[in-house]
Scaffold this motif. Sequence first.
Motif, mmCIF file in Angstrom:
data_model
loop_
_atom_site.group_PDB
_atom_site.id
_atom_site.type_symbol
_atom_site.label_atom_id
_atom_site.label_comp_id
_atom_site.label_asym_id
_atom_site.label_seq_id
_atom_site.Cartn_x
_atom_site.Cartn_y
_atom_site.Cartn_z
ATOM 1 N N THR A 48 42.204 110.199 30.099
ATOM 2 C CA THR A 48 40.794 110.513 30.276
ATOM 3 C C THR A 48 40.231 109.578 31.320
ATOM 4 O O THR A 48 40.715 108.464 31.499
ATOM 5 C CB THR A 48 40.031 110.318 28.965
ATOM 6 N N ALA A 49 39.197 109.999 31.992
ATOM 7 C CA ALA A 49 38.544 109.135 32.960
ATOM 8 C C ALA A 49 37.991 107.924 32.229
ATOM 9 O O ALA A 49 37.626 108.001 31.061
ATOM 10 C CB ALA A 49 37.419 109.901 33.637
ATOM 11 N N SER A 50 37.960 106.796 32.930
ATOM 12 C CA SER A 50 37.437 105.587 32.315
ATOM 13 C C SER A 50 36.081 105.260 32.890
ATOM 14 O O SER A 50 35.725 105.697 33.981
ATOM 15 C CB SER A 50 38.383 104.430 32.579
ATOM 16 N N SER A 51 35.361 104.487 32.145
ATOM 17 C CA SER A 51 34.102 103.937 32.629
ATOM 18 C C SER A 51 34.387 103.107 33.873
ATOM 19 O O SER A 51 35.463 102.539 34.036
ATOM 20 C CB SER A 51 33.511 103.066 31.529
ATOM 21 N N VAL A 53 32.489 100.519 34.698
ATOM 22 C CA VAL A 53 31.710 99.285 34.515
ATOM 23 C C VAL A 53 32.485 98.076 35.042
ATOM 24 O O VAL A 53 31.920 97.167 35.635
ATOM 25 C CB VAL A 53 31.362 99.124 33.016
ATOM 26 N N VAL A 54 33.789 98.071 34.806
ATOM 27 C CA VAL A 54 34.625 96.975 35.294
ATOM 28 C C VAL A 54 35.614 97.552 36.294
ATOM 29 O O VAL A 54 36.328 98.502 35.984
ATOM 30 C CB VAL A 54 35.414 96.318 34.142
ATOM 31 N N ASP B 335 35.857 107.229 26.579
ATOM 32 C CA ASP B 335 36.278 106.171 27.498
ATOM 33 C C ASP B 335 35.431 106.097 28.758
ATOM 34 O O ASP B 335 35.212 105.021 29.305
ATOM 35 C CB ASP B 335 37.740 106.398 27.910
ATOM 36 N N ILE B 338 31.711 104.337 27.856
ATOM 37 C CA ILE B 338 31.480 102.965 27.413
ATOM 38 C C ILE B 338 32.776 102.153 27.427
ATOM 39 O O ILE B 338 33.836 102.647 27.049
ATOM 40 C CB ILE B 338 30.803 102.916 26.022
ATOM 41 N N THR B 339 32.657 100.932 27.906
ATOM 42 C CA THR B 339 33.772 99.992 27.946
ATOM 43 C C THR B 339 33.568 99.027 26.794
ATOM 44 O O THR B 339 32.562 98.310 26.729
ATOM 45 C CB THR B 339 33.796 99.252 29.291
ATOM 46 N N GLY B 365 38.085 102.193 27.459
ATOM 47 C CA GLY B 365 37.156 102.439 28.567
ATOM 48 C C GLY B 365 37.424 101.604 29.802
ATOM 49 O O GLY B 365 36.598 101.585 30.716
ATOM 50 N N PHE B 366 38.564 100.918 29.858
ATOM 51 C CA PHE B 366 38.933 100.183 31.076
ATOM 52 C C PHE B 366 39.807 101.077 31.948
ATOM 53 O O PHE B 366 40.650 101.814 31.436
ATOM 54 C CB PHE B 366 39.701 98.906 30.733
#
Lengths: 531, 531
Positions: A48-51, A53-54, B335, B338-339, B365-366
């Motif tokens: 799945t696609a990831s956030s 944020v990092v 994912d 939100i991480t 979520g990374f």
Amino acid sequence: MRRFAVERVRRLFLRTVRTHASSAAVSSPSSSHSSSLFSPASAAAMSTASSTVVTVDSINPRVLKCEYAVRGEIVTIAQRLQEDLKANPGSHPFDEILYCNIGNPQSLGQVPLTFFREVLALCDHPFLLDKDETGHLFSADAISRAWKILDSIPGRATGAYSHSQGIKGLRESIAVGIALRDGYPCNADDIFLTDGASPAVHMMMQLLIGSEKDGILCPIPQYPLYSASIALHGGSLVPYYLDEATGWGLEIAELKKQLEDARSKGITVRALVVINPGNPTGQVLTEENQREIVEFCKRESLVLLADEVYQENVYVEDKKFNSFKKIARSIGYGDKDITLVSFQSVSKGYYGECGKRGGYMEITGFSADVREQIYKMASVNLCSNISGQILASLVMNPPKPEDESYDTFHAERHGILSSLARRAKMLEDAFNSLEGVSCNKAEGAMYLFPCLQLSKKAIEAAKAINAAPDAFYARRLLNATGIVFVPGSGFGQVPGTWHVRCTILPQEDKIPGVISRLKAFHEAFTQEFRD
Amino acid sequence: MRRFAVERVRRLFLRTVRTHASSAAVSSPSSSHSSSLFSPASAAAMSTASSTVVTVDSINPRVLKCEYAVRGEIVTIAQRLQEDLKANPGSHPFDEILYCNIGNPQSLGQVPLTFFREVLALCDHPFLLDKDETGHLFSADAISRAWKILDSIPGRATGAYSHSQGIKGLRESIAVGIALRDGYPCNADDIFLTDGASPAVHMMMQLLIGSEKDGILCPIPQYPLYSASIALHGGSLVPYYLDEATGWGLEIAELKKQLEDARSKGITVRALVVINPGNPTGQVLTEENQREIVEFCKRESLVLLADEVYQENVYVEDKKFNSFKKIARSIGYGDKDITLVSFQSVSKGYYGECGKRGGYMEITGFSADVREQIYKMASVNLCSNISGQILASLVMNPPKPEDESYDTFHAERHGILSSLARRAKMLEDAFNSLEGVSCNKAEGAMYLFPCLQLSKKAIEAAKAINAAPDAFYARRLLNATGIVFVPGSGFGQVPGTWHVRCTILPQEDKIPGVISRLKAFHEAFTQEFRD
């Protein structure tokens, strides 16, 4: 209600498995360039696609800079091959992967020492100590040692956090072991028990490195824990080269030259790392050489960080392990003359208890206020694991001849060490018999670091796939034989020279097979890339 | 020869002891200002002058900045009193030190769970599994669990380094436990096993913090691991205050205000730390509040670092632990939305196995390339200790009703948790009965954090000896009663308010004594310092 819960988790588990299965078929474009570098485990999470944020661009750049070859790319390829072998037996020209990349003896079949494991089991479940059957199942001295250890733990609570430096009674017993080894007193308050030697090394790097202006002198080749830790803490690695021509000799002139060079660039060199016996190089320093090193550190005001985790691994008659503290004390240097840290671990020696994560550092010559800072750093992690603490005390105080366990202990210990010596010699001879390969003697530790003379054609072929020539060699070896060596580029080497590191740990009956596979591969490789 | 060696070590040991004895009489001027702050152990090493190669002025300034109250000054004073009591019984108005400074249940007499220790002992010494006596000494499900665990370890080698994330089979079993807890799937590849939760927290701080421009939102009051780790990694702690008046409520408006304030100062806020159940505050968040927090993190692009180590410690009927992952999934966040990092430990709950140093983080979520960096960081320390890994898998998969151990397990578990609930209530009531003291309910975790209204006179008296008023109170309490509380200043508090943190861990039969000593002290203190 309960049945429902069990059924529910079964369904969840199936969903999890299905998620994995589908993800295996999906190639995530964002990960394709780098997913080969490290964890195969991470691949499953990419479905799945990831956030965002990092991102790699937003994390700590020191983490990006850090490298750790012994668990790097070559191991990831090996793990993939292993999975492939499992799924498709016969799909490769070998039927098992032989991990010679890391000093992990029990993963290759080395058996733990009975006495150590008896004591650990009794300390884990002291209930056993009151049972009649225990006298039949455990040796008398394991039972008495377990009692002694439990009595040294407040409330016999093996499940409680200990003092931040480790349980006092265990540190006292380690201090006695060190004093017996060296012939000089050791203070239990100088011992910090740690989860293996690695956290102790990190702790010293964190203490000594404030910025990139702080330098640490490290041998090249080196164990990549040092380069990784220096990178993570943002310091500068100041390299000094070991001299391959003199059996990986450590020359004071080279230390001096590199120190002055670093100073001329505005770097404050804080410490000198010495690994003795050497990793990956296997040499054992002479007393004379060690004295020179101690004097150099005193003269140049450097902390001496002595990696002495291979202190039990010496395989040659004419060499003997001497701790740097013993050497310093023998020339009359006390706390005011030299600041010294000695690292020891339960992972190496004849014990090889890597998974137990036990170890310690002995620190001497630090002022009281700096010691308080070190104590505070240890406190932030509360304490190291108690089983590892217990094992460190056992390793430094094994059974004595008058103990019931002694004969078994001695036979197990001797069996392992003498076999390691034979394996080292067999592999060394094998490397030296290969065309274009030369290998220094493995006087100690668990590794050989042979030098490969690679042809221009091989170097060109490596360049064409954007690999270091020794990484190219190691990858080809792995694909042809299932044997995992780590390329020398992961440890550092004189530019233009190429090496691999190979552990001496495959079980002895497998060594002839390793050697014949290695020889056959090397001959074919040499033929293929002859200039 | 051997006799000589034994005699030699005996003499060395005597020399060591004498060195200590003489050093005790010598007061090192260089250490006098600071030796009281941390390790009493370091005092013994001060008898000889030290090298000045490393000084407090030359070490990493981030180390100097780091503070860790739960093992700070008050504990050092307590350890000295304990030694004094041992040497001179009757020299103080109490006969034991009661360590209420740290969540360390087994140090205060909590007994480990039988099933867990049986499995650990069998895995440490698998030789036992083949013996007839073992069937009498161990429960059938402990034996079958040990076999299952050993079979999940390549070569059954409990002494080998594992995969850097931990043994795959154990991670799979933890993933099943998490899925059952949450009702949402969990992927074993998202689990990183660590030596307790602390190294996992350090790893995330190391990943997210590149400079002092990187900020981490932390509750105030907070567990000092967070402030210590942020300081060590050179980041900025961005505080948000929990509202004592609403039972330590976590208000989104406060988060938003502090976030904007930090951003206006040029700080990039990377993550939000939430401790649930709270430490030191003991509150359990409502689902509604957790949803708001998750939405806030998504909206503001923050990593949510969820300290969930007290997930089994909830003592009130109307509250229940919900993991942040469950909350996020329940509102449809996956994912890409939100991480999230969830920290868990074997040190807390009903198990309280602090000394085993087991724990994990679950990361979701990374992106794949950031995960590779996290994997690399884990690799640099090789792996966490295997006993701790095994224990983490047991804690997340305890015996089931159909298992032989279940009744014993359930009775032990229930005994501990129900007693903790009673102790929390007794101590909470006691604090609320004291003049000028108010204490929120301990809904969960292992602590109370009562607020002390200190008189001007008490505050003046503290100032006169250069102490924080709550540190002054805690020190007086310790000297009068032997009870160790940690001053609120070590956790952070609204300026001008004063607190102490007290664990609920003394054994239940000791609580009445603790309360009567506390009451008598508090009355006398209040009288002495009445304005």
